[in-house]
Design a protein around this motif. Structure first.
Motif, PDB file in Angstrom:
ATOM      1  N   LEU A 104      42.094   6.693 -44.520  1.00  0.00           N
ATOM      2  CA  LEU A 104      43.236   6.373 -44.861  1.00  0.00           C
ATOM      3  C   LEU A 104      43.277   4.693 -45.145  1.00  0.00           C
ATOM      4  CD1 LEU A 104      46.067   7.008 -45.565  1.00  0.00           C
ATOM      5  CD2 LEU A 104      46.903   6.605 -43.224  1.00  0.00           C
ATOM      6  N   PHE A 105      42.491   4.142 -43.986  1.00  0.00           N
ATOM      7  CA  PHE A 105      42.453   2.671 -44.252  1.00  0.00           C
ATOM      8  C   PHE A 105      41.035   2.332 -45.442  1.00  0.00           C
ATOM      9  CE2 PHE A 105      39.943  -1.096 -43.465  1.00  0.00           C
ATOM     10  CZ  PHE A 105      40.790  -1.991 -42.712  1.00  0.00           C
ATOM     11  N   ALA A 106      40.167   3.249 -45.452  1.00  0.00           N
ATOM     12  CA  ALA A 106      39.170   2.914 -46.307  1.00  0.00           C
ATOM     13  C   ALA A 106      39.818   3.039 -47.922  1.00  0.00           C
ATOM     14  CB  ALA A 106      38.310   3.932 -46.107  1.00  0.00           C
ATOM     15  N   PHE A 107      40.670   3.874 -48.184  1.00  0.00           N
ATOM     16  CA  PHE A 107      41.317   4.270 -49.317  1.00  0.00           C
ATOM     17  C   PHE A 107      42.038   3.104 -49.911  1.00  0.00           C
ATOM     18  CE2 PHE A 107      45.147   5.657 -51.519  1.00  0.00           C
ATOM     19  CZ  PHE A 107      44.694   5.980 -52.851  1.00  0.00           C
ATOM     20  N   PHE A 108      43.103   2.472 -48.994  1.00  0.00           N
ATOM     21  CA  PHE A 108      43.548   1.377 -49.263  1.00  0.00           C
ATOM     22  C   PHE A 108      42.842  -0.036 -49.380  1.00  0.00           C
ATOM     23  CE2 PHE A 108      47.219   4.162 -48.080  1.00  0.00           C
ATOM     24  CZ  PHE A 108      48.223   3.620 -49.201  1.00  0.00           C
ATOM     25  N   LYS A 109      41.648   0.042 -48.640  1.00  0.00           N
ATOM     26  CA  LYS A 109      40.787  -1.116 -48.820  1.00  0.00           C
ATOM     27  C   LYS A 109      40.066  -1.086 -50.262  1.00  0.00           C
ATOM     28  CE  LYS A 109      38.415  -4.362 -46.699  1.00  0.00           C
ATOM     29  NZ  LYS A 109      38.931  -5.493 -46.008  1.00  0.00           N
ATOM     30  N   ALA A 110      39.711   0.207 -50.653  1.00  0.00           N
ATOM     31  CA  ALA A 110      38.997   0.633 -51.962  1.00  0.00           C
ATOM     32  C   ALA A 110      39.794  -0.004 -53.117  1.00  0.00           C
ATOM     33  CB  ALA A 110      38.551   1.828 -51.891  1.00  0.00           C
ATOM     34  N   ILE A 111      41.283   0.275 -52.953  1.00  0.00           N
ATOM     35  CA  ILE A 111      42.042   0.009 -54.290  1.00  0.00           C
ATOM     36  C   ILE A 111      42.823  -1.343 -54.069  1.00  0.00           C
ATOM     37  CG2 ILE A 111      42.573   2.633 -54.394  1.00  0.00           C
ATOM     38  CD1 ILE A 111      45.562   1.887 -53.286  1.00  0.00           C
ATOM     39  N   GLY A 112      42.049  -2.240 -53.121  1.00  0.00           N
ATOM     40  CA  GLY A 112      42.495  -3.529 -53.212  1.00  0.00           C
ATOM     41  C   GLY A 112      43.360  -4.045 -52.474  1.00  0.00           C
ATOM     42  N   ALA A 113      43.980  -3.286 -51.447  1.00  0.00           N
ATOM     43  CA  ALA A 113      45.115  -3.539 -50.632  1.00  0.00           C
ATOM     44  C   ALA A 113      44.492  -4.863 -49.659  1.00  0.00           C
ATOM     45  CB  ALA A 113      45.592  -2.474 -49.639  1.00  0.00           C
ATOM     46  N   GLN A 114      45.446  -5.792 -49.367  1.00  0.00           N
ATOM     47  CA  GLN A 114      44.963  -6.934 -48.549  1.00  0.00           C
ATOM     48  C   GLN A 114      44.986  -6.564 -47.005  1.00  0.00           C
ATOM     49  OE1 GLN A 114      43.836  -9.854 -50.176  1.00  0.00           O
ATOM     50  NE2 GLN A 114      44.061  -8.624 -51.729  1.00  0.00           N
ATOM     51  N   THR A 115      44.074  -7.049 -46.445  1.00  0.00           N
ATOM     52  CA  THR A 115      43.768  -6.877 -44.978  1.00  0.00           C
ATOM     53  C   THR A 115      44.868  -7.943 -44.313  1.00  0.00           C
ATOM     54  OG1 THR A 115      41.558  -5.911 -45.203  1.00  0.00           O
ATOM     55  CG2 THR A 115      42.273  -6.553 -42.916  1.00  0.00           C
ATOM     56  N   LEU A 116      45.507  -7.383 -43.399  1.00  0.00           N
ATOM     57  CA  LEU A 116      46.422  -8.391 -42.737  1.00  0.00           C
ATOM     58  C   LEU A 116      45.478  -9.274 -41.642  1.00  0.00           C
ATOM     59  CD1 LEU A 116      49.440  -6.061 -41.966  1.00  0.00           C
ATOM     60  CD2 LEU A 116      49.376  -8.004 -43.766  1.00  0.00           C
ATOM     61  N   PRO A 117      46.077 -10.459 -41.239  1.00  0.00           N
ATOM     62  CA  PRO A 117      45.189 -11.151 -40.269  1.00  0.00           C
ATOM     63  C   PRO A 117      44.859 -10.460 -38.952  1.00  0.00           C
ATOM     64  CG  PRO A 117      47.156 -12.448 -41.040  1.00  0.00           C
ATOM     65  CD  PRO A 117      47.293 -10.984 -41.401  1.00  0.00           C
ATOM     66  N   THR A 157      44.407   7.638 -36.299  1.00  0.00           N
ATOM     67  CA  THR A 157      43.192   7.762 -36.174  1.00  0.00           C
ATOM     68  C   THR A 157      42.253   7.968 -37.473  1.00  0.00           C
ATOM     69  OG1 THR A 157      43.237  10.011 -35.873  1.00  0.00           O
ATOM     70  CG2 THR A 157      43.459   8.711 -33.888  1.00  0.00           C
ATOM     71  N   ASN A 158      42.943   8.266 -38.283  1.00  0.00           N
ATOM     72  CA  ASN A 158      42.264   8.561 -39.892  1.00  0.00           C
ATOM     73  C   ASN A 158      41.680   7.412 -40.550  1.00  0.00           C
ATOM     74  OD1 ASN A 158      41.567   9.605 -42.437  1.00  0.00           O
ATOM     75  ND2 ASN A 158      43.594  10.532 -42.823  1.00  0.00           N
ATOM     76  N   GLY A 159      40.176   7.259 -40.495  1.00  0.00           N
ATOM     77  CA  GLY A 159      39.790   6.048 -41.022  1.00  0.00           C
ATOM     78  C   GLY A 159      39.391   5.991 -42.515  1.00  0.00           C
ATOM     79  N   ARG A 206      39.004  15.393 -62.359  1.00  0.00           N
ATOM     80  CA  ARG A 206      39.990  15.360 -61.368  1.00  0.00           C
ATOM     81  C   ARG A 206      39.744  15.925 -60.016  1.00  0.00           C
ATOM     82  NH1 ARG A 206      42.060  15.220 -66.116  1.00  0.00           N
ATOM     83  NH2 ARG A 206      44.100  14.058 -66.318  1.00  0.00           N
ATOM     84  N   ILE A 207      39.942  15.168 -58.849  1.00  0.00           N
ATOM     85  CA  ILE A 207      39.498  15.499 -57.457  1.00  0.00           C
ATOM     86  C   ILE A 207      40.817  15.127 -56.761  1.00  0.00           C
ATOM     87  CG2 ILE A 207      37.878  15.370 -55.698  1.00  0.00           C
ATOM     88  CD1 ILE A 207      35.947  14.098 -57.560  1.00  0.00           C
ATOM     89  N   ASP A 208      41.307  15.988 -56.039  1.00  0.00           N
ATOM     90  CA  ASP A 208      42.406  15.943 -55.051  1.00  0.00           C
ATOM     91  C   ASP A 208      41.726  15.572 -53.708  1.00  0.00           C
ATOM     92  OD1 ASP A 208      44.148  16.276 -57.158  1.00  0.00           O
ATOM     93  OD2 ASP A 208      44.788  18.286 -56.378  1.00  0.00           O
ATOM     94  N   LYS A 209      42.530  14.567 -52.983  1.00  0.00           N
ATOM     95  CA  LYS A 209      41.915  14.215 -51.620  1.00  0.00           C
ATOM     96  C   LYS A 209      43.334  14.070 -50.820  1.00  0.00           C
ATOM     97  CE  LYS A 209      39.440  12.639 -48.323  1.00  0.00           C
ATOM     98  NZ  LYS A 209      38.349  13.548 -47.703  1.00  0.00           N
ATOM     99  N   LYS A 210      43.269  15.095 -49.633  1.00  0.00           N
ATOM    100  CA  LYS A 210      44.441  14.772 -48.825  1.00  0.00           C
ATOM    101  C   LYS A 210      44.066  13.838 -47.699  1.00  0.00           C
ATOM    102  CE  LYS A 210      46.459  18.446 -48.308  1.00  0.00           C
ATOM    103  NZ  LYS A 210      47.591  19.665 -48.391  1.00  0.00           N
ATOM    104  N   LEU A 211      44.923  12.902 -47.536  1.00  0.00           N
ATOM    105  CA  LEU A 211      44.975  11.792 -46.684  1.00  0.00           C
ATOM    106  C   LEU A 211      46.121  11.873 -45.656  1.00  0.00           C
ATOM    107  CD1 LEU A 211      44.269   8.834 -49.179  1.00  0.00           C
ATOM    108  CD2 LEU A 211      42.501  10.034 -47.538  1.00  0.00           C
TER     109      LEU A 211
END
Length: 162
Positions: free
Chosen positions: A96-109, A92-94, A82-87
């Motif tokens: 945060l975007f990378a986390f959601f992208k990594a778990i498969g969130a869809q990028t809007l147009p 300006t937090n890149g 287990r590893i905790d990551k504070k987002l």
């Protein structure tokens, strides 16, 4: 906190974990050794066990903001590490975007991602782990989240499952 008045001498505190900080123990309880698995640096599949909503008061470099303490689990040789990551929820937090992208969130147009926190627990992705030193000890550190479009199949990982 005044434990004498709240629980009285000889009384046990409630055994309820709070934010993965452990449970209060009575004076005569048993304790066990806590072990920590230091992962070799590299890329791993992960699963999100859950997250806690927190508030950050801010610093000289960062304004007050919401934060998510995300609980990541990596299966390493049959052991759940287990590893905790504070987002920090800042524009300006890149990571945060990378986390959601990594778990498969869809990028809007327009190139953005809508954060859907209801889909975070149980989500899976890939992460790059390195080591961080603090007070003379080494810890697992999440260096970056991996964009699923850039994943090279390895170690038997099959597109989002581990």
């Amino acid at each position: 906190m005044d434990y004498q008045n709240q629980y009285g001498y000889g009384q046990q505190a409630p055994q309820q974990p709070v934010n993965n900080q452990g449970t209060a123990l009575g004076w005569d309880d048993e304790v066990e050794e806590k072990t920590y698995t230091l992962l070799p640096e590299g890329e791993y599949p992960f699963r999100v066990e859950g997250f806690d909503r927190e508030q950050c008061n801010g610093t000289e470099k960062m304004p007050p903001c919401n934060a998510a303490n995300v609980h990541i689990v990596i299966n390493y040789n049959g052991e759940e590490v287990r590893i905790d990551k504070k987002l920090f929820l800042l524009s300006t937090n890149g990571q945060l975007f990378a986390f959601f992208k990594a778990i498969g969130a869809q990028t809007l147009p327009d190139g953005r991602i809508k954060m859907d926190w209801t889909k975070v627990p149980g989500a899976e992705g890939r992460v790059v782990i390195n080591r961080r030193k603090y007070n003379g000890n080494e810890y697992n550190n999440i260096k970056s989240f991996v964009d699923p479009a850039k994943v090279q199949p390895q170690n038997g990982w099959q597109g989002g499952r581990f």
